[in-house]
Design a protein around this motif. Structure first.
Motif, PDB file in Angstrom:
ATOM      1  N   CYS A 163       0.882  -1.234  -0.128  1.00  0.00           N
ATOM      2  CA  CYS A 163       0.113   0.023   0.125  1.00  0.00           C
ATOM      3  C   CYS A 163       0.853   1.292  -0.129  1.00  0.00           C
ATOM      4  O   CYS A 163       1.995   1.322   0.632  1.00  0.00           O
ATOM      5  N   CYS A 164       0.366   2.229  -0.532  1.00  0.00           N
ATOM      6  CA  CYS A 164       1.065   3.633  -0.605  1.00  0.00           C
ATOM      7  C   CYS A 164       0.998   4.424   0.918  1.00  0.00           C
ATOM      8  O   CYS A 164       1.497   5.278   0.716  1.00  0.00           O
ATOM      9  N   GLY A 165      -0.233   4.079   1.338  1.00  0.00           N
ATOM     10  CA  GLY A 165      -0.188   4.514   2.547  1.00  0.00           C
ATOM     11  C   GLY A 165      -1.245   5.610   2.730  1.00  0.00           C
ATOM     12  O   GLY A 165      -1.768   6.154   3.841  1.00  0.00           O
ATOM     13  N   PHE A 166      -2.084   5.674   1.490  1.00  0.00           N
ATOM     14  CA  PHE A 166      -3.351   6.689   1.619  1.00  0.00           C
ATOM     15  C   PHE A 166      -4.623   6.196   2.311  1.00  0.00           C
ATOM     16  O   PHE A 166      -4.734   6.539   3.607  1.00  0.00           O
ATOM     17  N   GLY A 167      -5.424   5.242   1.623  1.00  0.00           N
ATOM     18  CA  GLY A 167      -6.268   4.684   2.302  1.00  0.00           C
ATOM     19  C   GLY A 167      -7.542   5.626   2.815  1.00  0.00           C
ATOM     20  O   GLY A 167      -8.055   5.350   3.678  1.00  0.00           O
ATOM     21  N   GLY A 168      -7.741   6.621   2.284  1.00  0.00           N
ATOM     22  CA  GLY A 168      -8.617   7.614   2.524  1.00  0.00           C
ATOM     23  C   GLY A 168      -8.269   8.527   3.841  1.00  0.00           C
ATOM     24  O   GLY A 168      -7.355   8.938   4.016  1.00  0.00           O
ATOM     25  N   THR A 169      -9.192   8.220   4.864  1.00  0.00           N
ATOM     26  CA  THR A 169      -9.044   8.605   5.956  1.00  0.00           C
ATOM     27  C   THR A 169      -7.775   8.144   6.856  1.00  0.00           C
ATOM     28  O   THR A 169      -7.455   8.602   7.812  1.00  0.00           O
ATOM     29  N   PHE A 170      -7.355   6.898   6.433  1.00  0.00           N
ATOM     30  CA  PHE A 170      -6.290   6.270   7.244  1.00  0.00           C
ATOM     31  C   PHE A 170      -5.047   7.407   7.230  1.00  0.00           C
ATOM     32  O   PHE A 170      -4.388   7.436   8.127  1.00  0.00           O
ATOM     33  N   ALA A 171      -4.765   8.119   6.120  1.00  0.00           N
ATOM     34  CA  ALA A 171      -3.791   8.932   6.052  1.00  0.00           C
ATOM     35  C   ALA A 171      -3.914   9.917   6.867  1.00  0.00           C
ATOM     36  O   ALA A 171      -3.041  10.767   7.327  1.00  0.00           O
TER      37      ALA A 171
END
Length: 231
Positions: A163-171
């Protein structure tokens, strides 16, 4: 079936209008009539993922009103396609998600084509986004389309499945973890030496692009824009 509905998504509407325009160019090149229902809004993914199920359900119902008349709905977003397919049945009982296709799914599974007549004489590496890979099971469909592009040189991305680390609200909620994942992704992208980093979701490309502006690396581009190119 030669008429499709185009769902462009919020991110593309606000920030990346070139991507849906590219989808139209590709589909029209293949002989499809593309409709853009102007009443379309958000798919509700952000609301559903944040626990606002009532608001998400209202947006899902709106999506069905706007796109209910189409046998095929095409979107340049694995993330939003997955929302319609996976979460709409639980939110509203709707099965409209079965008619929603991420672009590569439509081109390969419905249109039955891999070579869309594109030319892009550049080196490109490809990041398979999480929703496209894990929720939709796109597999190598975007890569099959890219391999058929004239003049392109595809370079493998190390640890591409990470994963690039974005994940919507995850970032937002897990900023430190997200940033560490982003550093790894940007380093791997830069190590390829490619000119461009392609993906199926502009949301992920926005996140990666932010890192690349600081550390250097390939230019982010939605793969639909490569498919639309005839340079």
């Amino acid at each position: 079936m030669r008429r499709v509905g185009l769902f462009i998504t919020c991110v593309n509407d606000a920030l990346y209008p070139r991507t849906p325009k590219a989808v139209v160019a590709v589909l029209e090149r293949l002989g499809y009539e593309v409709d853009f229902p102007a009443a379309q809004t958000c798919c509700g993914q952000m609301h559903a993922n944040s626990g606002y199920k009532r608001d998400a359900a209202a947006l899902a119902e709106d999506f069905e009103r706007v796109f209910g008349g189409y046998d095929a709905i095409v979107t340049p977003s694995g993330s939003c396609a997955a929302m319609a397919r996976d979460q709409y049945p639980h939110l509203t009982g709707s099965d409209i998600g079965e008619r929603v296709h991420e672009l590569s799914e439509f081109l390969i599974d419905v249109a039955g084509v891999e070579d869309v007549g594109a030319r892009f004489p550049h080196t490109v590496t490809y990041h398979p986004t999480c929703h496209g890979t894990r929720a939709l099971g796109l597999g190598d469909k975007p890569l099959r389309l890219l391999r058929a592009v004239g003049g392109i040189e595809l370079v493998d991305l190390p640890a591409a499945d990470q994963c690039c680390g974005f994940g919507g609200t995850f970032a937002v909620k897990n900023g430190e973890v997200s940033s560490a994942m982003l550093v790894d992704k940007c380093r791997n992208a830069a190590d390829t030496g490619a000119e461009y980093l392609a993906a199926a979701d502009n949301s992920c490309l926005t996140h990666i692009g932010g890192g690349i502006t600081r550390s250097g690396g390939p230019t982010p581009i939605h793969y639909a824009e490569i498919l639309a190119s005839t340079a």
